[in-house]
Design a protein around this motif. Structure first.
Motif, short mmCIF file in Angstrom:
data_model
loop_
_atom_site.label_atom_id
_atom_site.label_comp_id
_atom_site.label_asym_id
_atom_site.label_seq_id
_atom_site.Cartn_x
_atom_site.Cartn_y
_atom_site.Cartn_z
N ARG A 120 0.85 -1.19 0.00
CA ARG A 120 0.00 0.00 0.00
C ARG A 120 0.89 1.23 0.00
N ILE A 121 0.64 2.15 -0.93
CA ILE A 121 1.44 3.35 -1.09
C ILE A 121 0.55 4.57 -0.85
N VAL A 122 0.91 5.41 0.11
CA VAL A 122 0.13 6.61 0.41
C VAL A 122 0.45 7.68 -0.64
N ARG A 132 -7.71 3.35 -2.65
CA ARG A 132 -8.59 3.43 -1.48
C ARG A 132 -8.62 4.87 -1.00
N VAL A 133 -9.82 5.38 -0.77
CA VAL A 133 -10.01 6.76 -0.30
C VAL A 133 -10.65 6.73 1.08
N ASP A 140 -4.79 6.12 -1.08
CA ASP A 140 -3.73 5.11 -1.09
C ASP A 140 -3.83 4.30 -2.39
N GLU A 141 -2.68 3.98 -2.97
CA GLU A 141 -2.64 3.03 -4.08
C GLU A 141 -2.28 1.67 -3.51
N LEU A 178 -13.69 4.37 0.14
CA LEU A 178 -14.05 4.20 -1.26
C LEU A 178 -12.97 3.36 -1.92
N LEU A 179 -13.35 2.32 -2.62
CA LEU A 179 -12.41 1.45 -3.32
C LEU A 179 -12.74 1.49 -4.80
N THR A 180 -11.78 1.89 -5.62
CA THR A 180 -11.98 1.88 -7.06
C THR A 180 -10.86 1.08 -7.71
#
Length: 343
Positions: free
Chosen positions: A257-259, A336-337, A270-271, A289-291
């Motif tokens: 996970r990359i902020v 992820r938001v 986060d990516e 939120l997950l896209t």
């Protein structure tokens, strides 16, 4: 009386159901500048057409509403959910009278977009109070030669920008960078910005408030004087910071996970590069939120599961607690938001 009984019954259903991750029907808008990439990106089963330029994944803006696509709450609008499940959905310190605090869409551009600016702070117009609007862009696809413009170049003075507003050379005074998939940009109020032709972009914003245009894309069209004046007044002429978020280019072989926006007060992005699974958790303070930007994933929680492909978004309620995101076929990438906790 019958309508009142139906409304009470619907309210009882709302209150009886524990909120699960929510998937919404898209709100599609046709645009003359659409690039025809959305249908290929979203897959043959999507309702995207060649002239679909905007694909709203999540929106709560008056009559323009996201509607739950599946499950016991199917057909319920996001506005209704905010009113009936305010704390469970959004998190503590939220208000049922306010719209959902973020919106998200895909933008497919075959033509350069106008140079625009969001004024800082709320402003009053003939239509009422208009909120400020910080934006976040994540590039999904980019044609050869495509560019993105965000901010004023480091060696340029504010006076130069003002002098060149109507000149063809204005873009050379701005941070115009080659567009590369995976690049991201954080665009606060006061920063001039434009998406160039040939881009497919995921955009996150505080609200669906259009910016003020500084000038048209080709510099020859007319912008209403009031809008132009507001854009000039809002423009941060002293800011020279590059707002392109540097990509993590090293090859990944395990989930990480990359902020991307560690210091943004409005939202955190986060990516997540997914090679197996990742366990996540909401604590009641904020929704997630997950896209999905690449691949296919399955979101699993205690009572069920939901599968998402590239271009899909789901809202994980603040009250859900623990859940897991796992790959379905091969590696995947998602964003992820969350909202920062503000005491």
């Amino acid at each position: 009386l019958w309508n009142w009984c139906l409304s009470m019954l619907r309210k009882d259903v709302f209150m009886a159901d524990r909120l699960h991750p929510l998937f919404f029907q898209p709100v599609c808008r046709q645009q003359p500048w659409a690039g025809g990439r959305l249908a290929a990106f979203l897959g043959e089963d999507s309702s995207a057409r060649p002239d679909t330029g905007e694909w709203w994944q999540l929106i709560d803006d008056g009559e323009t509403q996201s509607v739950v696509a599946a499950g016991p709450l199917r057909g319920v609008t996001l506005r209704e959910l905010v009113r009936s499940h305010t704390t469970d959905l959004i998190g503590r310190r939220s208000s049922p009278s306010a719209p959902f605090p973020l919106c998200a869409r895909l933008l497919d551009t075959a033509a350069d977009q106008p140079l625009s600016v969001h004024p800082a702070g709320d402003r009053r117009t003939d239509a009422g109070v208009v909120r400020t609007n910080t934006r976040f862009w994540y590039l999904l696809q980019a044609a050869p030669g495509a560019t993105v413009t965000v901010g004023i170049a480091s060696s340029v003075t504010g006076q130069q920008v003002l002098t060149m507003l109507d000149e063809p050379g204005l873009p050379r005074l701005l941070h115009q960078t080659p567009a590369r998939p995976g690049d991201a940009y954080l665009i606060p109020a006061g920063i001039v910005h434009s998406i160039g032709a040939g881009n497919l972009v995921w955009e996150l914003a505080e609200c669906n408030v259009p910016p003020c245009r500084l000038r048209t894309a080709d510099g020859r069209g007319a912008v209403p004087p009031e809008e132009r004046d507001m854009a000039v007044r809002a423009l941060l002429l002293e800011s020279r910071q590059s707002l392109r978020i540097q990509r993590e280019t090293s090859a990944a072989t395990h989930t990480r996970r990359i902020v991307l926006t560690p210091n943004c007060p409005h939202f955190m992005v986060d990516e997540i590069r997914l090679f197996d699974y990742i366990s996540l958790r909401t604590t009641g303070e904020s929704f997630h939120l997950l896209t999905v930007v690449a691949g296919t994933v399955a979101i699993k929680w205690r009572e069920g599961a939901l599968e998402l492909a590239a271009g899909d978004l789901c809202c994980v309620p603040a009250s859900l607690g623990e859940y897991r995101v796992a790959i379905v076929n091969g590696p995947a990438e998602l964003l992820r938001v969350t909202r920062p906790f503000v005491p």
